[in-house]
Scaffold this active site. Structure first.
Site, PDB file in Angstrom:
ATOM      1  N   SER A  42       5.058   8.539   9.513  1.00 50.06           N
ATOM      2  CA  SER A  42       5.228   9.466  10.634  1.00 50.06           C
ATOM      3  C   SER A  42       4.969   8.752  11.964  1.00 50.06           C
ATOM      4  CB  SER A  42       4.269  10.639  10.464  1.00 50.06           C
ATOM      5  OG  SER A  42       2.955  10.154  10.356  1.00 50.06           O
ATOM      6  N   LYS A  64       0.885  -1.176   0.000  1.00 51.69           N
ATOM      7  CA  LYS A  64       0.000   0.000   0.000  1.00 51.69           C
ATOM      8  C   LYS A  64       0.915   1.216   0.000  1.00 51.69           C
ATOM      9  CE  LYS A  64      -1.656   3.036   1.927  1.00 51.69           C
ATOM     10  NZ  LYS A  64      -1.352   4.443   1.472  1.00 51.69           N
ATOM     11  N   CYS A  71      13.869  10.809   5.901  1.00 53.39           N
ATOM     12  CA  CYS A  71      13.831  10.415   7.314  1.00 53.39           C
ATOM     13  C   CYS A  71      15.221  10.482   7.934  1.00 53.39           C
ATOM     14  CB  CYS A  71      13.283   9.015   7.442  1.00 53.39           C
ATOM     15  SG  CYS A  71      14.254   7.837   6.511  1.00 53.39           S
TER      16      CYS A  71
HETATM   17  P1  NAD Z   1       2.422   9.337   6.785  1.00 51.50           P
HETATM   18  O1  NAD Z   1       2.534   8.783   8.161  1.00 51.50           O
HETATM   19  O2  NAD Z   1       1.475  10.457   6.555  1.00 51.50           O
HETATM   20  O3  NAD Z   1       1.968   8.179   5.756  1.00 51.50           O
HETATM   21  C1  NAD Z   1       2.620   6.935   5.706  1.00 51.50           C
HETATM   22  C2  NAD Z   1       1.630   5.897   5.192  1.00 51.50           C
HETATM   23  O4  NAD Z   1       0.527   5.802   6.105  1.00 51.50           O
HETATM   24  C3  NAD Z   1       1.035   6.232   3.820  1.00 51.50           C
HETATM   25  O5  NAD Z   1       0.934   5.050   3.076  1.00 51.50           O
HETATM   26  C4  NAD Z   1      -0.331   6.794   4.158  1.00 51.50           C
HETATM   27  O6  NAD Z   1      -1.293   6.542   3.161  1.00 51.50           O
HETATM   28  C5  NAD Z   1      -0.702   6.059   5.434  1.00 51.50           C
HETATM   29  N1  NAD Z   1      -1.538   6.867   6.332  1.00 51.50           N
HETATM   30  C6  NAD Z   1      -1.595   8.225   6.410  1.00 51.50           C
HETATM   31  N2  NAD Z   1      -2.468   8.590   7.359  1.00 51.50           N
HETATM   32  C7  NAD Z   1      -2.963   7.452   7.895  1.00 51.50           C
HETATM   33  C8  NAD Z   1      -3.906   7.181   8.941  1.00 51.50           C
HETATM   34  N3  NAD Z   1      -4.498   8.157   9.614  1.00 51.50           N
HETATM   35  N4  NAD Z   1      -4.158   5.904   9.239  1.00 51.50           N
HETATM   36  C9  NAD Z   1      -3.569   4.898   8.570  1.00 51.50           C
HETATM   37  N5  NAD Z   1      -2.670   5.097   7.572  1.00 51.50           N
HETATM   38  C10 NAD Z   1      -2.364   6.357   7.246  1.00 51.50           C
HETATM   39  O7  NAD Z   1       3.898   9.707   6.310  1.00 51.50           O
HETATM   40  P2  NAD Z   1       4.343  10.497   4.999  1.00 51.50           P
HETATM   41  O8  NAD Z   1       3.980  11.933   5.156  1.00 51.50           O
HETATM   42  O9  NAD Z   1       3.901   9.784   3.796  1.00 51.50           O
HETATM   43  O10 NAD Z   1       5.923  10.324   5.084  1.00 51.50           O
HETATM   44  C11 NAD Z   1       6.751  11.143   5.857  1.00 51.50           C
HETATM   45  C12 NAD Z   1       7.010  10.551   7.222  1.00 51.50           C
HETATM   46  O11 NAD Z   1       7.591   9.253   7.106  1.00 51.50           O
HETATM   47  C13 NAD Z   1       8.002  11.365   8.030  1.00 51.50           C
HETATM   48  O12 NAD Z   1       7.550  11.434   9.357  1.00 51.50           O
HETATM   49  C14 NAD Z   1       9.292  10.574   7.927  1.00 51.50           C
HETATM   50  O13 NAD Z   1      10.212  10.759   8.976  1.00 51.50           O
HETATM   51  C15 NAD Z   1       8.751   9.192   7.941  1.00 51.50           C
HETATM   52  N6  NAD Z   1       9.729   8.263   7.373  1.00 51.50           N
HETATM   53  C16 NAD Z   1      10.423   7.478   8.245  1.00 51.50           C
HETATM   54  C17 NAD Z   1      11.379   6.611   7.775  1.00 51.50           C
HETATM   55  C18 NAD Z   1      12.159   5.739   8.710  1.00 51.50           C
HETATM   56  O14 NAD Z   1      12.910   4.930   8.231  1.00 51.50           O
HETATM   57  N7  NAD Z   1      11.998   5.842  10.010  1.00 51.50           N
HETATM   58  C19 NAD Z   1      11.628   6.532   6.394  1.00 51.50           C
HETATM   59  C20 NAD Z   1      10.895   7.337   5.530  1.00 51.50           C
HETATM   60  C21 NAD Z   1       9.940   8.206   6.044  1.00 51.50           C
END
Ligand code: NAD
Length: 501
Positions: free
Chosen positions: A226, A173, A281
């Site tokens: 996140s 997804k 990240c």
């Molecule tokens: P996000 O948390 O908004 O989304 C991540 C995934 O979760 C997406 O597939 C999205 O569709 C889904 N999602 C969003 N809201 C949701 C909800 N309420 N319930 C269930 N699923 C939901 O993150 P983003 O904005 O796409 O990416 C950026 C974030 O990812 C930053 O916080 C970054 O630090 C983090 N990140 C972390 C790493 C790591 O290795 N720790 C790597 C890459 C990105």
């Protein structure tokens, strides 16, 4: 407008959900295409496809599974420019940076090509008379990957190559903000000979995620995103009996000691702070300047920051592209306003940047703050944009106290010429990934990637040996084969005592 489809059972599939979401070209601000948002029934169809494909894929000889990945790697290597351009068109990052992401993702595919070796079990001969023990690791079944927008190729590749190589089937997804790259990958896996249903893509939002986390046939969930969503994914998946690893957000600090090589540290801070517009990240978002290096370091970072070329990701001259959406750009700019109001010194102000010919693009120039204190929101929160903050401290101990008090612990870095200080830092610091004179210490594919504290929920890091462990479960077999023609091996009658050697 072009509408994407899901990928289920080895082909495109429109789904029946009906809802869609807009996908933007961040460089122009225009809507490029629509992506379908799966409902619970759509997710069910994708999981069914993966469940049905599992028995045959699990039983496919491990060398043949590896060969599919070798073939995929060749296709992807030949066409990596297409993949990088697909990433740039929806994420906004410059194509050279997207090529780097593709390369790092393919390193995990290369790692997974070694799966016959990685899945070798253990064997102990003659643990008791005529008795041997061996251990094997077996696949789980349907595994799920839920991934963020910022690495639409690399982060899914942290997961599916290892999961599939281990004999699992997979439902991805991806982020609904940049979904196209996953469709190219799905097509290339089919071209490489992967049987239908082993790799599926469902697009969607919260509804699709919840359906995956609660589906009874899903065995394991890998999430990257996140921190608040990571925590909730971890809790829901675990409550539904699934194995889960959920990687969250970050606020990565780079400590610069007074003896550091100034130019090396300044180059690293700018590259790791503003690369991919800070939407990494492992981006450095806080520079902790120790002692009298602070003044010269801020000057050196400022000079480099002011010279950066900002433009559309497809322009080879651009070093930094736009942010992913207008909403995200405005949120990041809001943090810059908040930093100014809180009294930090805005040394470089990127808020008024305009890119000629791209006035409606989601651009924000790089911003540099000095004199930042830990109570400010620009220090506390993950901004995930081109905003670098400098905190000045007097001592090494003050610097490391900042790190230990921070709730995130993804990556940290130290810049110094003192090997003793670096070694002490490496041993004492509370973080999953540490760089010594390296600002973005992303582990190679044959190690495992993961943070500590609120940067990872669960106990297993992704890819590398921990990835193989996550996508398999252990079995230990104790077997006895006695040769009854040997007199001493004849059955001696029942013995109700607890077996010992
Ligand atoms: P996000 O948390 O908004 O989304 C991540 C995934 O979760 C997406 O597939 C999205 O569709 C889904 N999602 C969003 N809201 C949701 C909800 N309420 N319930 C269930 N699923 C939901 O993150 P983003 O904005 O796409 O990416 C950026 C974030 O990812 C930053 O916080 C970054 O630090 C983090 N990140 C972390 C790493 C790591 O290795 N720790 C790597 C890459 C990105």
């Amino acid at each position: 407008m072009h509408e994407l489809q899901h990928w289920v059972g080895g082909k495109e599939w429109p789904g029946a959900g009906g809802r869609t979401s807009e996908v933007f070209d961040p460089a122009t601000g225009s809507v490029a295409r629509a992506v379908p948002l799966a409902d619970t029934a759509d997710v069910g169809v994708a999981v069914d496809s993966a469940r049905e494909a599992f028995p045959e894929w699990r039983d496919t000889p491990v060398g043949r599974r590896a060969r599919v990945l070798f073939a995929f790697r060749e296709i992807a290597e030949r066409n990596k420019g297409d993949l990088a351009r697909a990433v740039s068109a929806e994420h906004g990052k410059v194509v050279s940076d997207a090529l780097g992401e593709v390369a790092r993702g393919l390193e995990v595919v290369e790692f997974a090509c070694g799966i016959p070796h990685l899945l070798k079990g253990g064997y102990s001969e003659q643990v008791s008379t005529d008795t041997d023990v061996h251990s094997i690791r077996q696949p789980l079944g349907v595994c799920v990957g839920i991934t963020p927008f910022n690495f639409p190729v690399m982060v899914p590749m942290w997961m599916w190559p290892v999961a599939i190589a281990c004999g699992n089937t997979f439902v991805l997804k991806p982020s609904e903000r940049d979904p196209s790259a996953s469709m190219l990958v799905a097509q290339w896996l089919a071209d490489a000979g992967l049987p239908d249903g082993v790799f599926n893509v469902v697009h969607g939002d919260k509804t699709a995620v919840e359906a995956l986390l609660t589906h009874p046939d899903v065995r394991a969930v890998s999430f990257v995103g996140s921190t608040p969503i990571a925590r909730s994914v971890y809790e829901t998946a675990a409550a539904n009996g699934k194995r889960v690893q959920a990687l969250g957000g970050a606020k990565n600090h780079m400590v610069v000691l007074p003896d550091a090589e100034l130019d090396v540290a300044a180059d690293a801070a700018v590259s790791a702070g503003y690369g991919s517009a800070g939407e990494r990240c492992m981006a450095i978002s806080v520079v902790v300047a120790v002692g009298n290096i602070a003044g010269p370091l801020v000057d050196a970072i400022r000079t480099r920051t002011e010279a950066l070329v900002i433009g559309p990701g497809t322009d080879p001259a651009s070093e930094m592209g736009p942010l992913v959406t207008a909403v995200h750009r405005d949120r990041v700019a809001g943090y810059v306003d908040a930093g100014v109001s809180a009294g930090a010194s805005l040394v470089v102000d990127g808020r008024s940047l305009e890119v000629a010919g791209h006035e409606d693009g989601f651009f924000l120039g790089p911003c540099l703050f000095d004199g930042v204190t830990p109570d400010m929101s620009i220090y506390r929160d993950e901004i995930f944009g081109p905003v670098l903050v400098v905190v000045r401290v007097d001592t090494y101990d003050e610097a490391t106290r900042l790190l230990s008090e921070n709730p995130y612990a993804n990556g940290v870095a130290i810049f110094t010429r003192d090997g003793g200080a670096a070694r002490r830092f490496e041993r004492e610091v509370d973080a999953g990934m540490v760089g010594v004179n390296v600002a973005i210490p992303v582990p190679m594919a044959y190690y495992s990637f993961g943070g500590w504290k609120q940067s990872l929920f669960g106990d297993t890091h992704v890819h590398g040996p921990e990835g193989v462990h996550f996508y398999t479960r252990g079995k230990v077999v104790t077997s006895r084969w006695a040769d009854p023609s040997i007199a001493s091996r004849k059955p001696g009658g029942p013995d109700l005592g607890f077996p010992t050697t």
